[in-house]
Design a protein around this motif. Structure first.
Motif, PDB file in Angstrom:
ATOM      1  N   ASP A 130       6.939 -29.490 -17.496  1.00  0.00           N
ATOM      2  CA  ASP A 130       6.365 -30.833 -17.401  1.00  0.00           C
ATOM      3  C   ASP A 130       5.287 -30.802 -16.320  1.00  0.00           C
ATOM      4  O   ASP A 130       5.239 -29.891 -15.491  1.00  0.00           O
ATOM      5  CB  ASP A 130       7.482 -31.817 -17.024  1.00  0.00           C
ATOM      6  N   MET A 165       6.935 -33.601 -21.444  1.00  0.00           N
ATOM      7  CA  MET A 165       8.013 -32.639 -21.658  1.00  0.00           C
ATOM      8  C   MET A 165       7.633 -31.674 -22.787  1.00  0.00           C
ATOM      9  O   MET A 165       7.243 -32.089 -23.874  1.00  0.00           O
ATOM     10  CB  MET A 165       9.307 -33.338 -22.042  1.00  0.00           C
ATOM     11  N   PRO A 211      14.720 -30.977 -15.464  1.00  0.00           N
ATOM     12  CA  PRO A 211      13.466 -30.214 -15.422  1.00  0.00           C
ATOM     13  C   PRO A 211      13.348 -29.278 -14.223  1.00  0.00           C
ATOM     14  O   PRO A 211      12.445 -28.460 -14.175  1.00  0.00           O
ATOM     15  CB  PRO A 211      12.397 -31.310 -15.375  1.00  0.00           C
TER      16      PRO A 211
END
Length: 566
Positions: free
Chosen positions: A300, A498, A437
């Motif tokens: 990301d 994403m 993430p």
């Protein structure tokens, strides 16, 4: 209604809508079903250009996801919004239409071994998707924006371009960038984004474009069903034959295409028995096909804000955002004409992508794999981004009304090497996965974050900028490494870009789940077409890449099934 179709597409975001439109609008008119978990939301008032920053707060249109507590960001849980409506995240995003660097696509083609992903082919698809409006307001110097017609399309379903009216402090701020040594770039969508540009928006005449525009009007052979979240793919052995949505089954005689995104595509696959065997077994899901890579590789972009209050004479924001009647009157004007303050304020931004010599000279860069170093040194690949005129007052609780005359710059670092994961946390297919993430978990990301913020100080410490400052609303304590990194930890936000959880690669690649034709490796009749397959983290805000990913998949399917080109 017949429940058997030629093709079934799951998810109506930019990728899914591009696949559906690309298949349905062919001469052979196959029967295409598009399933969307959310509702249609056809109200034109949800597309007010200047209100694009707050549409995502509509809880009915948003899955409402958050990350797991981020270990390297002071254990903060970070917003991970995703669109839940026709048009997917394009219906709730911030309207940045950027295509990235031509070298992103050259790298994609190299990784997957397929020239169809090279820039020349990708650019042709971008041009077919868009109707570009390159006009700038009267009196604005062409040095700020002068795109070449040859780099843009003129007859596609997406209307993109520059706002018809700009806030008066935008050109002067672009001049500050130029004075501070940042080059101007007349078109960030030429394939080379390097330099300071004026933003190309997914909007025109005050009205936002969304992926639903690709489906309007829908051809007779395209069936769109909303309110239909998909729990699993129906398999016969290792062949996909349909999908299940809330107990109803839909069958595909040719292919199922998952376009549910980097967060939900892996969920559907895992609950279908396709994914990391260890996770599936933990939640008593029978393993049909073990694919350890599914759910891994999450990447990301991230940003943090720099905010200063400004003199009343340098910006008009308080007169508009601080006056409810002015905003109400402007909304009536927008409803009548699509013009006025709601098509001006926070509708045209400055945006720029830049290289960082201090980053590429760093120990952290030198320790990257050779292929990654080579990619990051390519001519058109940026290392960070600055975006101006962000309406941050909508994002800070209890924002002081007397501070509405402000300047906000967002700083993004690019090419994050942190790789996160999305993992099962329930045997119930309607429960979201756990999203981690792992922001700022890689040493390179620390250095990229520090150097990008430090480089942005060239603008905010420039006399031409500081002369209009009144006070500081959100800034680091100092420009030391420690204070800059701590500022990131405390203020970092996801860019909602994403990518990479069902990664494309060559058969045999350990981290590849789909091949260059979007086929899920090891399963017949099942493809994945959305940002989850992207093997690079593109140098942009990724909605445009999602559109072109869907268009690329559609082209391959049209050719393979001999559907005839439109």
């Amino acid at each position: 209604m017949a429940s058997t179709f030629d093709f079934i597409i799951v998810g109506s975001g930019p990728a899914g809508s591009a696949v559906a439109a690309g298949l349905a609008r062919t001469p052979k008119s196959p029967k295409v079903l598009l399933l969307e978990a959310g509702a249609k939301y056809e109200d034109r008032n949800l597309r007010v250009d200047g209100q694009r920053w707050i549409t995502f707060q509509n809880k009915d249109m948003n899955w409402g996801y958050s990350t797991a507590a981020q270990e390297h960001c002071n254990n903060r849980q970070i917003d991970y919004s995703r669109g839940r409506c026709l048009g997917g995240s394009s219906a709730i995003n911030f309207g940045v239409y950027s295509v990235g660097a031509r070298d992103d696509y050259e790298e994609w083609a190299r990784i997957v071994g397929d020239d169809e992903f090279r820039w020349e082919h990708i650019q042709a698809r971008f041009k077919s998707l868009e109707t570009f409006h390159g006009e700038v307001p009267a009196g604005v110097d062409k040095k700020y924006a002068s795109p070449k017609a040859s780099d843009h399309g003129s007859s596609g379903p997406l209307h993109v371009g520059f706002a018809a009216e700009w806030e008066r402090d935008l050109p002067p701020l672009l001049d500050v960038f130029e004075q501070a040594g940042f080059p101007l770039n007349p078109d960030h969508n030429s394939g080379n984004p390097i330099g300071m540009s004026v933003l190309i928006n997914s909007a025109h005449k005050g009205l936002r474009s969304t992926a639903a525009d690709l489906l309007t009007p829908p051809p007779d052979n395209l069936t769109i069903i909303t309110g239909a979240p998909v729990q699993r793919v129906i398999l016969e052995g290792k062949k996909a034959v349909g999908v299940e949505s809330n107990g109803k089954k839909y069958f595909a005689s040719k292919e199922v295409i998952l376009s549910a995104g980097s967060l939900d595509g892996p969920r559907i696959l895992m609950h279908s028995g396709i994914g990391p065997a260890e996770q599936l077994e933990k939640y008593n899901i029978p393993v049909v096909h073990s694919v350890p890579a599914i759910g891994q590789g999450l990447r990301d972009h991230c940003f943090c804000p720099l905010v200063y209050t400004r003199t009343d004479s340098s910006t008009d924001r308080r007169a508009f955002f601080g006056d409810q009647k002015a905003m109400d009157d402007a909304l009536e004007q927008w409803k009548r004409e699509g013009s006025g303050p709601w098509s001006k304020f926070a509708c045209e931004l400055g945006i720029g992508w830049f290289k960082l010599d201090k980053l590429t000279a760093s120990k952290e860069f030198q320790e990257l794999p050779a292929d990654e170093q080579k990619y990051l040194l390519q001519e058109t690949v940026p290392h960070y981004e600055i975006l101006t005129h962000f309406p941050v007052h909508w994002f800070i609780p209890n924002f002081p009304q007397d501070a509405l005359n402000y300047s906000c710059l967002l700083v993004f670092f690019y090419n994050a090497q942190s790789k996160g994961e999305v993992t099962l946390q329930s045997s119930d297919p309607n429960v979201p996965l756990r999203f981690d993430p792992k922001f700022l978990s890689h040493p390179f990301d620390h250095r990229a974050a520090i150097e990008s913020l430090r480089d942005a100080f060239r603008v905010i410490k420039n006399d031409a900028y500081t002369k209009d400052n009144v006070g500081e609303l959100a800034v680091p304590k100092s420009d030391s490494d420690e204070d800059l990194l701590e500022y990131w930890r405390q203020n970092i936000s996801s860019s909602w870009h994403m990518t990479g959880t069902i990664k494309m690669g060559k058969p045999g690649d350990a981290d590849a789940a789909v091949d260059n034709n979007f086929r899920l490796i090891g399963i017949e009749g099942l493809r994945v077409a959305d940002m989850s397959v992207a093997p690079v983290l593109p140098s942009c805000h990724i909605q445009a890449v999602a559109y072109v990913t869907g268009a690329t998949c559609a082209e391959k399917l049209v050719k393979e099934y001999d559907l005839g080109r439109v």
